[in-house]
Design a protein around this motif. Structure first.
Motif, PDB file in Angstrom:
ATOM      1  N   ARG B 176       0.898  -1.275  -0.083  1.00  0.00           N
ATOM      2  CA  ARG B 176       0.050  -0.112  -0.059  1.00  0.00           C
ATOM      3  C   ARG B 176       0.710   1.230   0.046  1.00  0.00           C
ATOM      4  NH1 ARG B 176      -2.583  -1.212   5.901  1.00  0.00           N
ATOM      5  NH2 ARG B 176      -2.107  -3.437   5.036  1.00  0.00           N
ATOM      6  N   GLN B 177       2.124   1.043   0.181  1.00  0.00           N
ATOM      7  CA  GLN B 177       3.057   2.168   0.097  1.00  0.00           C
ATOM      8  C   GLN B 177       3.878   2.471  -1.106  1.00  0.00           C
ATOM      9  OE1 GLN B 177       5.296   3.303   3.884  1.00  0.00           O
ATOM     10  NE2 GLN B 177       4.188   1.635   4.817  1.00  0.00           N
ATOM     11  N   PHE B 179       2.804   3.576  -3.827  1.00  0.00           N
ATOM     12  CA  PHE B 179       2.438   5.074  -4.535  1.00  0.00           C
ATOM     13  C   PHE B 179       3.533   6.334  -3.461  1.00  0.00           C
ATOM     14  CE2 PHE B 179       0.409   8.928  -4.584  1.00  0.00           C
ATOM     15  CZ  PHE B 179       0.149   9.554  -5.865  1.00  0.00           C
ATOM     16  N   PRO B 180       3.106   6.129  -2.304  1.00  0.00           N
ATOM     17  CA  PRO B 180       4.004   7.102  -1.339  1.00  0.00           C
ATOM     18  C   PRO B 180       5.284   7.298  -1.578  1.00  0.00           C
ATOM     19  CG  PRO B 180       2.618   5.837  -0.114  1.00  0.00           C
ATOM     20  CD  PRO B 180       2.251   5.487  -1.345  1.00  0.00           C
ATOM     21  N   VAL B 183       6.346   8.549  -5.009  1.00  0.00           N
ATOM     22  CA  VAL B 183       6.294   9.912  -5.176  1.00  0.00           C
ATOM     23  C   VAL B 183       7.260  10.732  -4.176  1.00  0.00           C
ATOM     24  CG1 VAL B 183       4.935  12.097  -4.549  1.00  0.00           C
ATOM     25  CG2 VAL B 183       3.816   9.884  -5.565  1.00  0.00           C
ATOM     26  N   VAL B 190       3.796   8.796 -11.594  1.00  0.00           N
ATOM     27  CA  VAL B 190       3.580   7.467 -10.727  1.00  0.00           C
ATOM     28  C   VAL B 190       2.378   6.966 -10.641  1.00  0.00           C
ATOM     29  CG1 VAL B 190       3.684   6.467  -8.458  1.00  0.00           C
ATOM     30  CG2 VAL B 190       5.060   8.483  -9.080  1.00  0.00           C
ATOM     31  N   ARG B 191       2.226   5.679 -11.482  1.00  0.00           N
ATOM     32  CA  ARG B 191       0.843   5.104 -11.553  1.00  0.00           C
ATOM     33  C   ARG B 191       0.966   3.767 -10.870  1.00  0.00           C
ATOM     34  NH1 ARG B 191      -4.200   7.206 -12.296  1.00  0.00           N
ATOM     35  NH2 ARG B 191      -5.411   5.600 -13.199  1.00  0.00           N
ATOM     36  N   VAL B 192       0.033   3.443  -9.708  1.00  0.00           N
ATOM     37  CA  VAL B 192       0.007   2.061  -9.170  1.00  0.00           C
ATOM     38  C   VAL B 192      -1.176   1.426  -9.530  1.00  0.00           C
ATOM     39  CG1 VAL B 192      -0.101   0.969  -7.018  1.00  0.00           C
ATOM     40  CG2 VAL B 192       1.377   2.814  -7.325  1.00  0.00           C
ATOM     41  N   SER B 193      -1.141   0.200  -9.778  1.00  0.00           N
ATOM     42  CA  SER B 193      -2.419  -0.520 -10.189  1.00  0.00           C
ATOM     43  C   SER B 193      -2.227  -1.694  -9.017  1.00  0.00           C
ATOM     44  CB  SER B 193      -2.186  -0.957 -11.576  1.00  0.00           C
ATOM     45  OG  SER B 193      -1.286  -1.585 -11.798  1.00  0.00           O
ATOM     46  N   PRO B 194      -3.437  -1.988  -8.302  1.00  0.00           N
ATOM     47  CA  PRO B 194      -3.323  -3.305  -7.726  1.00  0.00           C
ATOM     48  C   PRO B 194      -3.646  -4.508  -8.380  1.00  0.00           C
ATOM     49  CG  PRO B 194      -5.600  -2.293  -7.635  1.00  0.00           C
ATOM     50  CD  PRO B 194      -4.624  -1.319  -8.383  1.00  0.00           C
ATOM     51  N   MET B 196      -5.004  -8.128  -7.586  1.00  0.00           N
ATOM     52  CA  MET B 196      -5.638  -8.692  -6.565  1.00  0.00           C
ATOM     53  C   MET B 196      -5.923 -10.296  -7.088  1.00  0.00           C
ATOM     54  SD  MET B 196      -9.352  -8.069  -4.666  1.00  0.00           S
ATOM     55  CE  MET B 196     -10.018  -9.427  -3.567  1.00  0.00           C
ATOM     56  N   THR B 257      -3.559  -9.110  -2.355  1.00  0.00           N
ATOM     57  CA  THR B 257      -3.286  -8.114  -3.386  1.00  0.00           C
ATOM     58  C   THR B 257      -1.608  -7.555  -3.401  1.00  0.00           C
ATOM     59  OG1 THR B 257      -5.821  -7.397  -3.335  1.00  0.00           O
ATOM     60  CG2 THR B 257      -3.853  -5.790  -4.377  1.00  0.00           C
ATOM     61  N   PHE B 259       0.740  -4.964  -5.320  1.00  0.00           N
ATOM     62  CA  PHE B 259       0.695  -3.510  -5.970  1.00  0.00           C
ATOM     63  C   PHE B 259       1.994  -3.432  -7.008  1.00  0.00           C
ATOM     64  CE2 PHE B 259      -1.706  -3.634  -2.079  1.00  0.00           C
ATOM     65  CZ  PHE B 259      -2.816  -2.723  -2.258  1.00  0.00           C
TER      66      PHE B 259
END
Lengths: 265, 265
Positions: B176-177, B179-180, B183, B190-194, B196, B257, B259
């Motif tokens: 979950r981190q 993306f941050p 950045v 920045v493009r994050v896709s999960p 799952m 999931t 990332f």
């Protein structure tokens, strides 16, 4: 049944915001053939009805809800659109006023989570579905919510919602059970697909439309009953809500998953 | 750095099972142009290397790992395939033996979770990436695991893994981190896709390949260190593992999931 979210105006606005943001994710692969008949169960104020009826303009929808007030509002909403393929009817899912095998398809969205006997409801819906027809079930799962920054206060606030829903006879963690419920109810060719909502600041429409106005608004909405039930205190609950809003900042991330099941009778 | 999963044969088999099951989900949208140079960081025994090199046969890969034994095994694996576009090198991510801006692309999969300074690692990788080049980061998140039937013992066993990884300096909740972190490290676009992984008994290849042989095997693999660290006792841990296997039965469901983030320098 007690509808845990209540029926006030703000809740209705929340449902509309939710429907607007999630329409494509949840419904873009649902379309019914011309001439087919579809029973929509628990239509509420018509948020999904509008989408369904527009996407399948030549199918005929019968949309029911246990609440007369919700039905009235749903009818008003559809009347304003010029759509003529929806009939509304106040009815209880456990006492359906329809003949056996009288619908080609059944659609159930955000309903089973509020029922104490979801399996029995599915059995009843199977009864009004013609052989070969399909049932579509969409449910969220509050146990699928996680976020950055992580926060035990935010998780505790979400847990209040889960517990209130449990006490009202429902199950806020039902999304993960869509598959076993449909199998257990005797449907065939059960296929469940998760619809994950992933939100970070590169997706501002979801930050606003989902994290803020759908999920966090829903949690905020149970502040008073959660406190009254002794599940939390104002300080801790408000800290949890603040931490949920914190996930909407530039470095924040929020995840939630809906489950959509389609099966055949 | 202590690699929490260890380096034994069973762990290597687990990594290969994992790579086999998840290849399409994680890597199908990764391909590098002919002639481009790619640094793969933390290649381990080469599970991902094989996929990368096959999908981009005209790109040149430099695959590094801190473990000489892993590099030897990865080299052997690639040698058996006839692929000639991979060079292996033992190297530490925090002491890279490469010139600044010497790679067109960087690929990092299941590595940041094991580092105590993931942000510093990203800054170093940014240094060897040419302007306009891309970085791809893939990480799991053990906080994304939930299942039916739910089980506090199973959650506690997973928590042991999260805690051991934390004590080893890592972060099993890092997905979950992504993306941050990207950045904060100063990357652009920045493009994050999960990604799952949803498993129920209608998907037997995932029941076996993911729930059993990847996730539950990973949890089982930390039984001894978790007990030795006083995080659990044999009875409770084994109950948790049993409950994870329980999710592989006909009515069971398992969700997890990953990332995937892609960004530009």
């Amino acid at each position: 049944m007690t509808y845990v979210h209540g029926y006030d105006t703000r809740e209705n606005e929340r449902l509309e915001d939710q429907a607007g943001t999630l329409v494509d994710l949840l419904h873009s692969d649902t379309a019914y053939p011309p001439g087919s008949t579809v029973l929509e169960v628990g239509c509420g104020v018509g948020a999904q009805t509008l989408t369904l009826a527009r996407r399948s303009p030549d199918a005929g929808f019968t949309s029911i809800d246990v609440s007369a007030a919700s039905i009235a509002e749903a009818r008003q909403k559809i009347d304003g659109t010029g759509l003529t393929n929806v009939e509304f009817q106040q009815a209880d899912i456990f006492a359906l006023p329809f003949d056996a095998e009288s619908f080609d398809h059944v659609f159930v969205c955000f309903v089973l989570e509020h029922l104490s006997r979801p399996l029995q409801a599915l059995a009843i819906l199977k009864g009004v579905l013609r052989p070969g027809g399909t049932i579509t079930v969409i449910e969220g799962d509050h146990g699928s919510a996680y976020f950055y920054p992580d926060s035990s206060a935010a998780q505790a606030a979400i847990d209040c919602l889960v517990e209130l829903q449990r006490r009202a006879g429902g199950n806020a963690l039902i999304g993960r059970q869509v598959f076993p419920l449909l199998v257990e109810a005797g449907f065939e060719a059960v296929r469940v697909s998760p619809r994950m909502v992933y939100v970070d600041s590169s997706r501002p429409e979801l930050v606003d439309g989902f994290t803020r106005k759908t999920f966090t608004a829903m949690v905020e909405g149970i502040r008073e009953p959660a406190i009254a039930a002794g599940l939390t205190d104002p300080e801790r609950f408000d800290a949890g809500v603040r931490d949920l809003y914190r996930t909407t900042e530039r470095d924040g991330v929020f995840c939630y998953t809906f489950f959509k099941g389609v099966a055949r009778k």
